[in-house]
Design a protein around this motif. Sequence first.
Motif, PDB file in Angstrom:
ATOM      1  N   ILE A 143     -12.244  -2.013 -16.563  1.00  0.00           N
ATOM      2  CA  ILE A 143     -12.757  -0.663 -16.382  1.00  0.00           C
ATOM      3  C   ILE A 143     -13.084  -0.500 -14.907  1.00  0.00           C
ATOM      4  CG2 ILE A 143     -14.629   0.920 -16.969  1.00  0.00           C
ATOM      5  CD1 ILE A 143     -14.924  -0.808 -19.544  1.00  0.00           C
ATOM      6  N   TYR A 144     -12.549   0.518 -14.286  1.00  0.00           N
ATOM      7  CA  TYR A 144     -12.844   0.779 -12.878  1.00  0.00           C
ATOM      8  C   TYR A 144     -13.911   1.857 -12.816  1.00  0.00           C
ATOM      9  CZ  TYR A 144     -12.253   1.841  -7.959  1.00  0.00           C
ATOM     10  OH  TYR A 144     -12.469   2.037  -6.616  1.00  0.00           O
TER      11      TYR A 144
ATOM     12  N   VAL B 100     -15.876  -0.729  -8.696  1.00  0.00           N
ATOM     13  CA  VAL B 100     -15.840  -2.116  -9.166  1.00  0.00           C
ATOM     14  C   VAL B 100     -14.952  -2.175 -10.401  1.00  0.00           C
ATOM     15  CG1 VAL B 100     -17.243  -4.011 -10.110  1.00  0.00           C
ATOM     16  CG2 VAL B 100     -18.190  -2.535  -8.335  1.00  0.00           C
ATOM     17  N   VAL B 101     -14.208  -3.270 -10.538  1.00  0.00           N
ATOM     18  CA  VAL B 101     -13.446  -3.498 -11.764  1.00  0.00           C
ATOM     19  C   VAL B 101     -14.314  -4.369 -12.667  1.00  0.00           C
ATOM     20  CG1 VAL B 101     -11.369  -4.474 -12.788  1.00  0.00           C
ATOM     21  CG2 VAL B 101     -11.234  -3.313 -10.576  1.00  0.00           C
TER      22      VAL B 101
ATOM     23  N   THR C 174     -19.546  -3.771 -21.841  1.00  0.00           N
ATOM     24  CA  THR C 174     -20.763  -4.577 -21.911  1.00  0.00           C
ATOM     25  C   THR C 174     -21.139  -5.142 -20.554  1.00  0.00           C
ATOM     26  OG1 THR C 174     -20.371  -5.133 -24.215  1.00  0.00           O
ATOM     27  CG2 THR C 174     -21.819  -6.605 -22.996  1.00  0.00           C
ATOM     28  N   HIS C 175     -20.162  -5.622 -19.799  1.00  0.00           N
ATOM     29  CA  HIS C 175     -20.456  -6.128 -18.454  1.00  0.00           C
ATOM     30  C   HIS C 175     -21.151  -5.046 -17.626  1.00  0.00           C
ATOM     31  CE1 HIS C 175     -17.671  -9.435 -19.357  1.00  0.00           C
ATOM     32  NE2 HIS C 175     -18.162 -10.050 -18.291  1.00  0.00           N
TER      33      HIS C 175
ATOM     34  N   MET D 297     -21.339 -11.324 -13.521  1.00  0.00           N
ATOM     35  CA  MET D 297     -19.937 -10.933 -13.362  1.00  0.00           C
ATOM     36  C   MET D 297     -18.998 -12.124 -13.575  1.00  0.00           C
ATOM     37  SD  MET D 297     -19.435  -7.698 -12.743  1.00  0.00           S
ATOM     38  CE  MET D 297     -17.892  -7.557 -11.865  1.00  0.00           C
ATOM     39  N   CYS D 298     -19.510 -13.335 -13.435  1.00  0.00           N
ATOM     40  CA  CYS D 298     -18.676 -14.533 -13.584  1.00  0.00           C
ATOM     41  C   CYS D 298     -18.384 -14.876 -15.044  1.00  0.00           C
ATOM     42  CB  CYS D 298     -19.347 -15.725 -12.909  1.00  0.00           C
ATOM     43  SG  CYS D 298     -19.434 -15.559 -11.122  1.00  0.00           S
TER      44      CYS D 298
END
Length: 79
Positions: A24-25, A29-30, A35-36, A53-54
């Motif tokens: 998702i952009y 940010v991608v 959820t992220h 993010m990792c």
Amino acid sequence: MSPLILDGTAAAFESLSNHYPCQIYLDRVVWRSVTHYYQIQKFRNAQQKRALMCYDDPIEVAQMGNRRYQPPKHWWKRL
């Protein structure tokens, strides 16, 4: 017509889940999933945001976001 029940077992509808892994952009940010994006917005600390993010698994991100070790942003409860 019977109602559509999305209980997590219907593979045909898995792409409707917040945990569905997809790119998702948003906000330049991608993101790896909805959820992220959602969970990371709870944090103020940039280092904690980068750490989340990792994670590949959106469910792990949700678990980490729900047991954050700092208070959420002051406006979080109003959402």
